[in-house]
Design an enzyme around this catalytic site. Sequence first.
Site, mmCIF file in Angstrom:
data_model
loop_
_atom_site.group_PDB
_atom_site.id
_atom_site.type_symbol
_atom_site.label_atom_id
_atom_site.label_comp_id
_atom_site.label_asym_id
_atom_site.label_seq_id
_atom_site.Cartn_x
_atom_site.Cartn_y
_atom_site.Cartn_z
ATOM 1 N N CYS A 77 39.191 6.253 1.476
ATOM 2 C CA CYS A 77 40.235 5.307 1.056
ATOM 3 C C CYS A 77 41.269 5.290 2.179
ATOM 4 C CB CYS A 77 40.861 5.778 -0.257
ATOM 5 S SG CYS A 77 42.220 4.736 -0.793
ATOM 6 N N CYS A 228 43.015 -3.349 1.069
ATOM 7 C CA CYS A 228 42.034 -2.244 1.055
ATOM 8 C C CYS A 228 41.941 -1.734 2.489
ATOM 9 C CB CYS A 228 40.691 -2.770 0.559
ATOM 10 S SG CYS A 228 39.369 -1.550 0.646
HETATM 11 N N1 LIG Z 1 37.299 0.843 -3.815
HETATM 12 C C1 LIG Z 1 36.849 1.689 -2.692
HETATM 13 C C2 LIG Z 1 37.665 2.964 -2.620
HETATM 14 C C3 LIG Z 1 39.117 2.696 -2.304
HETATM 15 C C4 LIG Z 1 39.232 2.114 -0.931
HETATM 16 C C5 LIG Z 1 40.504 1.347 -0.643
HETATM 17 N N2 LIG Z 1 41.537 1.389 -1.611
HETATM 18 C C6 LIG Z 1 41.017 1.670 0.741
HETATM 19 O O1 LIG Z 1 42.237 1.653 0.975
HETATM 20 O O2 LIG Z 1 40.156 1.915 1.642
HETATM 21 C C7 LIG Z 1 35.380 2.056 -2.899
HETATM 22 O O3 LIG Z 1 34.962 2.201 -4.035
HETATM 23 O O4 LIG Z 1 34.678 2.230 -1.874
#
Ligand SMILES: N[C@H](CCC[C@H](N)C(=O)O)C(=O)O
Length: 325
Positions: A77, A228
């Site tokens: 993340c 993200c």
């Molecule tokens: N939803 C992502 C995890 C959080 C990633 C995101 N919030 C970031 O800042 O990279 C997954 O299941 O791969």
Amino acid sequence: MQIDLIKGHGSGNDFLLIDEISNDYLFTEEDRANLAKVLCNRGNELGADGILFIMKSDRADGRMRVFNADGSEASMCGNGLRLVARYICELKGLNKAVIETMKANLKVMKQEDIFPQVHTYQVEISPVMFELKALPLNLPKPTLFNEKIKELSDELRFTALAVPNPHLIAIGETEMFQNNLQKELSEKVNGPNDLFPDGVNVSFVKPLEKGSIYVRTFERGVGFTNACGTAMSASSLVTCLTELNNYEKVINVYNNGGKVQCVVHKLDDTYSIDLIGNATYLYRASIQLALNEKTFSVTSRTELLEQRTYEKLQSAAQEVIKQTL
Ligand SMILES: N[C@H](CCC[C@H](N)C(=O)O)C(=O)O
């Protein structure tokens, strides 16, 4: 059970930080998933895109485990890692550190403010893999680079990569943001489907001027988020592969939560990305939790004043998006 936490965000991607270094919470695996589902629910007093568990590490300065709002655990993340970087650096009096994550120990460091009085950190996004089995993506080919997936769209071309969590990236123009296609295809590949058995984060990317892009992401395990971090990093890399942007140069990545910067590194056939952006705390809170009844109450909450300065960065970024999207 009482739990102390911090609510924070990286570019509007918000998380609950739980410090298991200073506290003996002893969560089971089931507790972690249930905590994410209960505390991240935006119908409750807290709400968030995920939980970041900050833990001791025997090989790094600290360890991050990230759980999406649906209770699923992710291997990485990017926005969350900046918050964990800040927390560990401030806890241990460091300006740089190494954080253990599921697949890699990653370098993090405090950076010059990306905007006046906005806490800013740089985190390493790595490893980067293009083999489809790394996502996994079930297609009869080893990689997917700027190609159509007929089951998803007749027009769009996609690139698939893992950083190491899975990403599907499409680069296009403004029209791609003006219909329901991203929502429809993201829900399809994150439900029961043959292509992405573990789901995938889906990003639509619009190149702005050279060195600037806009990214909108539908996150696996969450849905649309303001930003993200791993997706913005993966998107920056794809724009370098398509020669829209340059390696080793700062790429401004605009998103609905503000702006971050990425620098893509290429060494022979190995890539990594530096993700630089805010690590803003919103409030500290203590909750009283009955996990088995899946209920909690907030027993104290102290607002912090960092968001006021962050909002200036966010509105400046939104002005750029309005002018160029
Ligand atoms: N939803 C992502 C995890 C959080 C990633 C995101 N919030 C970031 O800042 O990279 C997954 O299941 O791969």
